[in-house]
Design an enzyme around this catalytic site. Structure first.
Site, PDB file in Angstrom:
ATOM      1  N   CYS A 373       0.829  -1.206   0.000  1.00 42.98           N
ATOM      2  CA  CYS A 373       0.000   0.000   0.000  1.00 42.98           C
ATOM      3  C   CYS A 373       0.863   1.255   0.000  1.00 42.98           C
ATOM      4  CB  CYS A 373      -0.956   0.005   1.197  1.00 42.98           C
ATOM      5  SG  CYS A 373      -0.136  -0.103   2.800  1.00 42.98           S
ATOM      6  N   GLU A 407      -2.035   1.440  -4.427  1.00 41.14           N
ATOM      7  CA  GLU A 407      -1.525   0.113  -4.095  1.00 41.14           C
ATOM      8  C   GLU A 407      -0.705  -0.387  -5.280  1.00 41.14           C
ATOM      9  OE1 GLU A 407      -2.767  -2.289  -1.473  1.00 41.14           O
ATOM     10  OE2 GLU A 407      -3.706  -0.636  -0.371  1.00 41.14           O
TER      11      GLU A 407
END
Length: 415
Positions: A373, A407
């Site tokens: 992330c 992400e």
């Protein structure tokens, strides 16, 4: 009231000008230029007309972190989000002004000035339906309204919903009676939270169903625990993870048979990735430190008929120590580590990444699937991993459209 739309639009154009100048400098050979995402601030506006441009900017930033680290594939496997109604969870402050109550968020530049949120187009259709309905219900009676300061929504693509109401006071039987009546009228589950109190009306989880490669997977998602916020992107991430487990390239070349080998996953949470990947491997071993997440993962294993997965409640560092012949751990006493032929490891760490110790441990594996992330910490960890591995595939997943966050994922293969 603070004009979110005008301020955010101006900020978006300023950001775009910055990215364009940075990319232009990089194209002129100015290798010292590092693209940097703007500081995250309150941003509730959906901009479908500029979605592609904004995503391209984020991809340029993500790739730039690897410039002096390792070579990335030319192709970025890009997974786009729905343009609106993509968030399955949302949290709002509840602000009271005399007899009036409303949802609010805070702008980081003016944290003490609430920004009213009348609608939230990023939220799922279910959340958008519930927001006004819930507000009407809680403001009907002082019992539900008094000292309510936050409402957290957790929903699914199938319409399941749980709402947590947070209070600066203790909740009594009167609150429970009125909250139960509200729950029945709205057709949802309600949780009341106060200091050292948690009152669950019906249940404290939702069940999400995701179709991946033609197969439906069911996931119990706990209120208060981490869940993938963008259900559409979550499904695409599962498909990508299954693909890279068996293919070195997105066109299917370099296929790998892992049916007689085993998978290790660190930071498995509720089993989101492990359960979708388990059918591809002979056996799977996973770790997760959170007791509630391990319990949810066990439920998800049973719901999906997964019987070749074992989850150990250990940290990534503890398991790496055990696999490397370190100390014996009580929580591993019933697990025969020697019976595993672990060829592939999957990691989905927190934003801080893995760090050098865990990255060095991961470098022992033939194939590394790394979901991140935070592209910056992913690149940092790849500085260690690239000493022994090559990046074969690079993907981005737009979990949070219209924000700086992105992400990403890489497949690394040992040389």
């Amino acid at each position: 009231m603070f004009s979110a739309s005008a301020n955010l639009t101006a900020r978006r154009f300023a950001s775009t000008r910055f990215f364009r100048s940075a990319r232009a400098a990089a194209s002129r050979g100015c290798r010292g230029v590092r693209l940097t995402a703007p500081r995250a601030r309150l941003d509730v506006e959906c901009r479908p007309e500029s979605y592609s441009e904004e995503l391209a900017e984020k991809i340029a930033i993500a790739r730039s972190h690897f410039d002096d680290v390792c070579a990335l594939p030319t192709q970025t496997e890009t997974h786009e989000s729905a343009r609106t109604e993509f968030r399955m969870r949302a949290e709002f402050k509840v602000w009271h002004d005399g007899d009036r109550s409303y949802y609010a968020m805070s702008d980081s530049d003016r944290p003490k000035e609430p920004v009213e949120i009348a609608d939230f187009p990023m939220a799922s259709k279910k959340i958008r339906e519930l927001m006004p309905a819930l507000l009407r219900e809680v403001t009907k009676t002082e019992t539900l309204r008094r000292k309510l300061f936050q409402a957290n929504f957790l929903t699914t693509t199938t319409g399941d919903a749980v709402v947590s109401l947070l209070y600066h006071r203790q909740l009594d039987d009167n609150w429970e009676r009125e909250a139960e009546a509200m729950r029945a009228r709205l057709g949802i589950d309600i949780i009341g939270r106060a200091r050292k109190q948690k009152k669950v009306l019906a249940k404290d989880f939702v069940t999400e169903k995701v179709v991946v490669d033609g197969r439906e997977f069911s996931y119990k998602q706990l209120e208060g625990s981490f869940t993938q916020p963008n259900a559409g992107i979550a499904a695409q991430m599962l498909e990508w993870a299954r693909s890279v487990a068996t293919n070195d390239s997105p066109d299917g070349e370099g296929s790998v048979d892992v049916s007689t080998r085993d998978l290790l996953e660190l930071y498995c949470g509720n089993g989101h990735f492990t359960i979708a990947l388990a059918p591809l491997f002979r056996k799977c071993l996973a770790t997760e430190i959170s007791k509630s997440s391990v319990a949810a993962a066990q439920v998800n294993m049973a719901a999906n008929g997964v019987d070749n997965l074992v989850i150990a409640r250990l940290s990534a560092e503890e398991l790496s120590d055990a696999l490397n012949g370190g100390r014996e751990y009580t929580r591993l006493k019933d697990i025969n580590l020697a019976s595993y032929d672990l060829s592939t490891i999957l990691v989905d760490p927190p934003r801080a990444g893995m760090g050098d110790e865990v990255s060095t441990f991961c470098a022992q594996f033939e194939r590394i699937i790394y979901i991140s992330c935070n592209p910056e910490t992913l690149a940092r960890d790849c500085r260690v991993l690239s000493k022994t591995h090559d990046v074969k595939r690079f993907a981005v997943f737009d979990q949070f459209p219209y924000t700086p966050h992105l992400e990403s994922g890489v497949l690394l293969k040992k040389r």
